[in-house]
Scaffold this motif. Structure first.
Motif, short mmCIF file in Angstrom:
data_model
loop_
_atom_site.label_atom_id
_atom_site.label_comp_id
_atom_site.label_asym_id
_atom_site.label_seq_id
_atom_site.Cartn_x
_atom_site.Cartn_y
_atom_site.Cartn_z
N ASP A 67 0.76 -1.25 -0.23
CA ASP A 67 -0.09 -0.12 -0.01
C ASP A 67 0.96 0.89 0.12
OD1 ASP A 67 1.01 0.25 2.54
OD2 ASP A 67 -1.15 0.26 3.46
N CYS A 68 -0.18 2.69 -0.39
CA CYS A 68 0.58 3.79 -0.60
C CYS A 68 2.13 3.85 0.99
CB CYS A 68 -0.06 4.61 -0.54
SG CYS A 68 -0.28 5.39 1.00
N SER A 69 2.23 3.83 2.05
CA SER A 69 3.27 3.59 3.09
C SER A 69 3.89 2.61 3.41
CB SER A 69 2.52 4.20 4.44
OG SER A 69 0.94 3.27 4.75
N GLY A 70 3.20 1.82 2.94
CA GLY A 70 3.79 0.57 3.07
C GLY A 70 4.84 0.46 1.99
N PHE A 71 4.57 1.01 1.06
CA PHE A 71 5.96 0.84 0.03
C PHE A 71 6.83 2.54 0.28
CE2 PHE A 71 7.47 3.37 -3.87
CZ PHE A 71 8.24 2.08 -4.02
N VAL A 72 6.51 3.14 0.83
CA VAL A 72 7.48 4.52 1.47
C VAL A 72 7.98 3.40 2.97
CG1 VAL A 72 7.83 7.00 2.08
CG2 VAL A 72 6.06 6.10 0.37
N SER A 73 7.66 3.32 3.77
CA SER A 73 8.44 3.08 4.91
C SER A 73 9.53 1.54 4.34
CB SER A 73 7.45 1.99 5.54
OG SER A 73 6.50 1.20 4.93
N TYR A 74 8.91 0.46 3.19
CA TYR A 74 9.93 -0.19 2.63
C TYR A 74 11.61 0.50 2.49
CZ TYR A 74 11.54 -3.94 0.05
OH TYR A 74 12.71 -5.32 -0.60
N VAL A 75 11.13 1.72 1.41
CA VAL A 75 12.01 2.19 0.35
C VAL A 75 12.94 3.05 1.14
CG1 VAL A 75 12.66 4.23 -1.21
CG2 VAL A 75 11.03 2.34 -1.63
N PHE A 76 12.65 3.40 2.39
CA PHE A 76 13.45 4.47 3.66
C PHE A 76 13.76 3.31 4.37
CE2 PHE A 76 11.51 7.65 2.05
CZ PHE A 76 12.24 9.25 1.41
N LYS A 77 13.34 2.05 4.47
CA LYS A 77 14.15 1.08 5.63
C LYS A 77 15.33 0.19 4.68
CE LYS A 77 12.55 -2.59 7.97
NZ LYS A 77 11.26 -3.99 8.50
N ASN A 78 15.26 0.09 3.65
CA ASN A 78 16.42 -0.15 2.97
C ASN A 78 17.23 0.85 3.10
OD1 ASN A 78 17.43 -2.21 0.79
ND2 ASN A 78 18.10 0.03 0.04
N PHE A 79 17.29 2.13 3.62
CA PHE A 79 18.21 2.93 3.71
C PHE A 79 18.61 3.41 4.79
CE2 PHE A 79 17.22 3.31 -0.81
CZ PHE A 79 18.57 3.22 -1.08
#
Length: 169
Positions: A67-79
């Protein structure tokens, strides 16, 4: 015989532990939290690897969907960054930027399409150009997947709440 087996086993374990340490030095694991600044372009390159992954409500799993926040949090968590897992968590995060301050990697925050009192959507700027920027997000709309959309479409312009820089904080 038992003694020679014990010596062999001890030597094997000792030798294996040296090899393990050597390989760890050859391929160091970097802790992103030690980085002083996340490269904005690298963040977008990583995000774009997920284009086309389906929209799945309440998911942050690339194997299932986002979902939208899941995608954003996943991307930033990778960093190495932890961000809110719910879009409503972005309402009070960061300082709102002026359109001329928008940069790649900043987060766009939108009201819900039915209720302008509630934050309902988030995305990441992938091409910065003020209110003509483009952003990557997990869309529950027509696309039903991770996609890139222009901010200046009527649907998003009228729902725009703010843009925040979480990378410089």
């Amino acid at each position: 015989m038992r003694l020679s087996f014990f010596i062999f086993l001890s030597a094997f374990i000792l030798f294996s532990s040296f090899n393990l340490k050597k390989s760890e030095k050859e391929f160091p694991i970097q802790n992103p939290k030690n980085q002083t600044e996340i490269n904005r372009d690298s963040l977008i390159v990583f995000a774009k690897k997920h284009l086309g992954i389906p929209y799945v409500y309440a998911s942050s799993n690339p194997q299932k969907g986002f979902d939208c926040s899941g995608f954003v949090s996943y991307v930033f968590k990778n960093f190495g960054m932890t961000l809110p897992r719910s879009s409503s968590g972005y309402k009070n995060i960061g300082k709102a930027l002026k359109p001329e301050e928008f940069k790649v990697g900043d987060i766009l925050v939108f009201y819900g399409y039915k209720n302008r009192n509630v934050v309902g959507h988030v995305g990441i700027i992938c091409e910065a150009n003020g209110m003509q920027s483009k952003f990557i997000h997990a869309s529950s709309g027509k696309a039903q997947q991770v996609t890139i959309t222009a901010l200046d479409t009527e649907h998003y312009t009228k729902r725009f709440y703010k843009c925040v820089d979480v990378l410089s904080e």
